[in-house]
Write a protein that holds these residues in place. Structure first.
Motif, short mmCIF file in Angstrom:
data_model
loop_
_atom_site.label_atom_id
_atom_site.label_comp_id
_atom_site.label_asym_id
_atom_site.label_seq_id
_atom_site.Cartn_x
_atom_site.Cartn_y
_atom_site.Cartn_z
N PHE A 1 0.78 -1.13 0.04
CA PHE A 1 0.16 -0.03 0.10
C PHE A 1 0.90 1.13 0.14
N GLU B 1 -1.60 6.71 0.72
CA GLU B 1 -2.53 6.87 2.03
C GLU B 1 -3.37 8.14 2.29
N ASN C 1 -16.04 -1.13 -1.06
CA ASN C 1 -14.82 -0.74 -1.79
C ASN C 1 -15.14 -0.68 -3.44
N VAL D 1 -8.00 -1.44 -0.52
CA VAL D 1 -7.82 -0.58 0.18
C VAL D 1 -7.92 -1.24 1.63
N SER E 1 -3.98 2.30 0.30
CA SER E 1 -4.48 2.07 -0.95
C SER E 1 -3.30 1.52 -1.68
N THR E 2 -3.62 0.77 -2.84
CA THR E 2 -2.37 0.56 -3.86
C THR E 2 -2.38 1.50 -4.97
N ILE F 1 -5.83 7.80 -4.14
CA ILE F 1 -7.14 8.38 -4.26
C ILE F 1 -7.35 9.94 -3.88
#
Length: 232
Positions: free
Chosen positions: A37, A40, A165, A171, A188-189, A192
């Motif tokens: 991840f 953030e 999601n 996430v 999150s990968t 956002i």
């Protein structure tokens, strides 16, 4: 005995609804996937000191520990009380609201965790499937730790916080407590874009009505609270 029967009945009804809606197998499970991840979003809240404060801290830490084990893959659903379980087990007594009255009950205080999860979900633009606000507003502007309208009350079997999601990538909520503050990150990968929240409140009779909009004036939620004559 009767109370436990009603809870089991409510849970059975929810099971049938999930089966009918095909959501039964969409709930997040504990994930051991080695995901990275790299992005953030984070917010924090003060944990106000009050009666039962030490028990509240214990409850917050236990709830956070449970939630931190889960990853929400695309299309999966976060259910607060499926993850936390029945607070009658393992949690301690602290302050909570029951039938519009402030009381000491097992699991008291964990609604601050559900509330901060809800708030960061609004900011991230996750899909809110179920959320319930508290029935009364017990705070003044000086004692409030989160904007009115971003709370999320939980009643096991009856009221849940469910978040889907709706992104095409995983996430994860990550919560920890530091120096009497509650911190949450939505990991999150992929990146956002944070949404800016706009609050509008109005008095309607004996109620306070709060609307939350995004920057496009899309109504994200509406909450209604009974006014209290005496606040904390």
């Amino acid at each position: 005995m009767w109370r436990q029967f009603k809870i089991r009945l409510k849970i059975a009804n929810r099971f049938r609804t999930d089966l009918f809606n095909k959501d039964l197998f969409k709930y997040a499970v504990v994930s051991n996937d080695n995901l990275h991840f790299d992005y953030e979003i984070s917010i924090e809240q003060e944990i106000k000191k009050n009666a039962g404060f030490e028990n509240k801290l214990y409850n917050l830490e236990l709830a956070a520990k449970k939630i931190n084990q889960y990853v929400l893959k695309p299309g999966q659903i976060f259910s607060f009380f499926k993850i936390i379980g029945n607070p009658k087990f393992h949690f301690k007594k602290s302050r909570t609201i029951v039938n519009n009255v402030i009381v000491e009950d097992v699991g008291g205080g964990i609604c601050q965790v559900s509330g901060i999860v809800y708030q960061i979900s609004l900011i991230a633009g996750l899909e809110i499937l179920e959320r319930h606000n508290h029935s009364i507003d017990i705070y003044t502007e000086e004692t409030r730790f989160t904007p009115l309208g971003t709370d999320a009350t939980i009643v096991y079997g009856y009221k849940d916080l469910k978040i889907k999601n709706n992104f095409s990538f995983p996430v994860k909520f990550q919560i920890h407590i530091k120096e009497n503050s509650l911190h949450i990150k939505l990991l999150s990968t992929q990146s956002i874009q944070k949404k800016e929240l706009f609050f509008e409140s109005a008095i309607n009779g004996n109620n306070i009505v709060v609307n939350i909009f995004d920057s496009d004036r899309k109504l994200l939620n509406q909450s209604k609270y009974k006014k209290m004559n005496h606040h904390i």
